[in-house]
Design an enzyme around this catalytic site. Structure first.
Site, mmCIF file in Angstrom:
data_model
loop_
_atom_site.group_PDB
_atom_site.id
_atom_site.type_symbol
_atom_site.label_atom_id
_atom_site.label_comp_id
_atom_site.label_asym_id
_atom_site.label_seq_id
_atom_site.Cartn_x
_atom_site.Cartn_y
_atom_site.Cartn_z
ATOM 1 N N ASP A 259 0.434 -1.658 -0.455
ATOM 2 C CA ASP A 259 -0.217 0.193 0.285
ATOM 3 C C ASP A 259 1.137 1.090 0.090
ATOM 4 O OD1 ASP A 259 -2.307 1.698 0.735
ATOM 5 O OD2 ASP A 259 -2.019 1.657 2.286
ATOM 6 N N GLU A 296 1.457 -0.123 -4.868
ATOM 7 C CA GLU A 296 0.931 0.807 -5.317
ATOM 8 C C GLU A 296 1.521 1.826 -4.894
ATOM 9 O OE1 GLU A 296 -2.883 3.311 -3.338
ATOM 10 O OE2 GLU A 296 -1.898 2.274 -2.173
#
Length: 608
Positions: A259, A296
């Site tokens: 993330d 990401e």
């Protein structure tokens, strides 16, 4: 030595915790009996204990400085939630049936992102298992779980996790996750797990009591950054590196989705991400199983995915937000916030060709130049989508694309993603046209925190000038609204959408041109006034033309192909897909004018 509790033979258990901030540390066992066991100080701030008569299932805290009990920072299970005792887990007891599983190649990934709690009515790992054959038959090759690390309460997206090694108790805990992964591998599905190494959640975050896991030298959207490059950062890195290998080793996870790596503040000569890539490769080689890392990142920085020998971090792939934004803006016409940087057909064409639209180009939203060229990176290193949890859930009301732009636009978006050379990601329910929203939801216990979250959600939409009040993230009704309604799949309109996705995935898999993960053999053109896009993909034997009309009215153009004949492979406007009806011929011979239905996409392949 592994952090946390490691089960050994004869009912013994070894405990290791990093607590350099403490003068003394003891183990406080609370079940099945109550006792205090002093721990021995080790070099570099570690504390160790070899405990007798400490079976799996025993529950414990660490008692710090004789004053306060805290859960184990490397707890593998928190059956009573984030504030309760940790429970010992013996990972050797589970009987895996996936001994022949070797993972999934990056180029073969078709990812289906889901939230465990909202995927089924039961909201558990076990309840998901009966749905796996449906996903496999559709053409999915990997499911991606939003974070399952222990978070406060029972309702959360997962990004408020505070015990990175523990599996959420309300989803089914460690045994439930193992059963799910084992079942996925039996079905030939890989498992991607979303992990968060840029922050911990605000409630139940007890790492502060143990040592300098965080630093105030950098700030993130969630507060102080994790200490990856300051004093004592070697031990902080060890904690998160062991966490990654924990998921690969103990749960047979195939891929970690990292993330928001742009929020990992790290100016080391050898970054945490590089170390993570190196250790993942070593684990893969040692276990003869493909384990991958997908980042990401909003930096548009190709160093994230370049190999170490080219000066990169060596991660396997990254999300391309530019692809989503370019596609979304063409379909919806939205231009607020960061969407203001997009809206031209040329933006989407460039992402098809290079992965990013912004490659050291001025961004009006950011008020500076942004990104770098990734044209040297293969297509399989980019994950693209038309919807994901962020882009749906971070809207004020969590509307899906079909609710914003309609049925035909949703089909157009699906084809634009699945016929690209990149790794596609679907967000749960989009394959049958789910209209239920996916709003942001939490279940905190702290009243002040709940109030702050409500305020923050309202302030978050100021950039988008959104009117009204967002759904209350604390309300159970907000969470209930996010659940998939699987019964819709049997309704004609939704059944047609599902069949359309199935055909797109079949073409992507079976057509020799579309099956190539190669954007070198791809050309694109955009007709801005008409909002038309042409893509040409080819191999040594054939060429495929993809023509997309992003306009809400019919579009006309001369067919751009140059060979003698082309046959139609797919038209999203056909009535079999519940479209308005196609006006395009089944076979094209020579030059002709084509009339594309509004918000439609057609595929032709050379016939000779």
């Amino acid at each position: 030595m592994q952090l946390g509790a490691t089960c050994l033979e004869g009912g013994r258990c070894e405990f290791l915790v990093w607590a350099p901030s403490c003068r003394e540390v003891s183990l406080h066992q609370v079940a099945p009996r109550d006792r205090i066991l002093p721990m021995e100080r080790q070099p570099r701030g570690y504390w160790r204990l070899m405990a007798e008569d400490m079976p799996p299932g025993a529950r414990y805290f660490y008692r710090l400085d004789g004053e306060r009990d805290r859960p184990d920072p490397a707890s593998h299970y928190q059956p009573e939630g984030v504030h309760g005792p940790s429970q010992i887990v013996d990972h050797q007891r589970f009987s895996w049936s996936d001994q022949g599983w070797r993972g999934c190649a990056l180029a073969d990934l078709v990812i289906y992102e889901l939230h465990v709690g909202a995927f089924t009515n039961a909201g558990t790992f076990d309840a998901m298992i009966e749905r796996l054959p449906v996903l496999r038959e559709l053409g999915i090759t990997a499911i991606e779980l939003m974070p399952v690390a222990q978070f406060p309460g029972e309702r959360n997206w997962g990004y408020d996790g505070v015990q990175p090694f523990a599996v959420q108790h309300s989803y089914g805990g460690p045994e439930g996750l193992k059963r799910l992964v084992d079942a996925c591998h039996r079905e030939g599905l890989a498992v991607v797990l979303d992990v968060v190494y840029n922050h911990l959640g605000p409630e139940g975050n007890y790492l502060w009591d143990f040592g300098p896991y965080f630093t105030d030298r950098y700030r993130t959207p969630w507060g102080d950054a994790i200490n990856f490059d300051g004093a004592c950062s070697d031990e902080v890195r060890r904690y998160f590196l062991q966490n990654a290998l924990h998921w690969f080793r103990n749960y047979h996870i195939d891929v970690l989705r990292l993330d928001a790596v742009h929020a990992i503040r790290d100016f080391s000569a050898t970054t945490f991400l590089q170390e993570l890539a190196e250790q993942t490769r070593e684990f893969s080689l040692g276990n003869q199983r493909t384990c991958l890392l997908i980042a990401e990142s909003d930096l548009n920085d190709p160093r994230v995915i370049r190999p170490a020998e080219l000066g990169g971090y060596g991660l396997d792939a990254q999300w391309s937000d530019d692809f989503h934004h370019a596609l979304h803006c063409l379909i919806t016409g939205e231009a607020l916030g960061y969407y203001g940087d997009f809206g031209n057909v040329g933006d989407l064409v460039k992402t098809y060709r290079e992965g990013f639209a912004y490659a050291w180009r001025y961004s009006s939203f950011r008020k500076c130049r942004h990104g770098a060229s990734a044209a040297d990176r293969p297509a399989q290193q980019f994950v693209v989508c038309s919807q994901n949890h962020d882009q749906v859930g971070n809207r004020m009301n969590g509307e899906r694309l079909i609710a914003l732009a309609g049925f035909e636009a949703a089909k157009l978006a699906a084809a634009a993603v699945l016929l690209s050379p990149y790794v596609p990601l679907l967000f749960m329910g989009e394959e049958y046209g789910e209209e239920n929203p996916f709003p942001y939801f939490v279940s905190f216990e702290d009243a002040e925190l709940i109030a702050a979250v409500r305020r923050g959600r309202k302030e978050e939409f100021e950039d988008f000038h959104a009117a009204g009040e967002p759904p209350d993230p604390q309300s159970p009704r907000t969470f209930a609204a996010a659940r998939l309604d699987w019964s819709k799949r049997d309704q004609p309109r939704h059944r047609a959408m599902l069949a359309f996705y199935r055909e797109l995935l079949r073409l992507r898999r079976a057509n020799p041109v579309l099956a190539r993960r190669d954007n070198n053999q791809l050309e694109g053109w955009g007709l801005e006034d008409e909002k038309l896009l042409w893509l040409r993909r080819w191999n040594e034997q054939a060429e495929v033309w993809i023509l997309a009309n992003f306009n809400t009215k019919e579009g006309s153009c001369s067919f751009p192909g140059r060979s003698r004949g082309y046959r139609k492979l797919l038209d999203s406007a056909d009535r079999q897909w519940q479209g308005p009806g196609s006006r395009l011929p089944e076979l094209i011979e020579g030059r002709c004018k084509l009339h594309l239905a509004p918000q439609s996409l057609v595929v032709f392949q050379s016939a000779d």
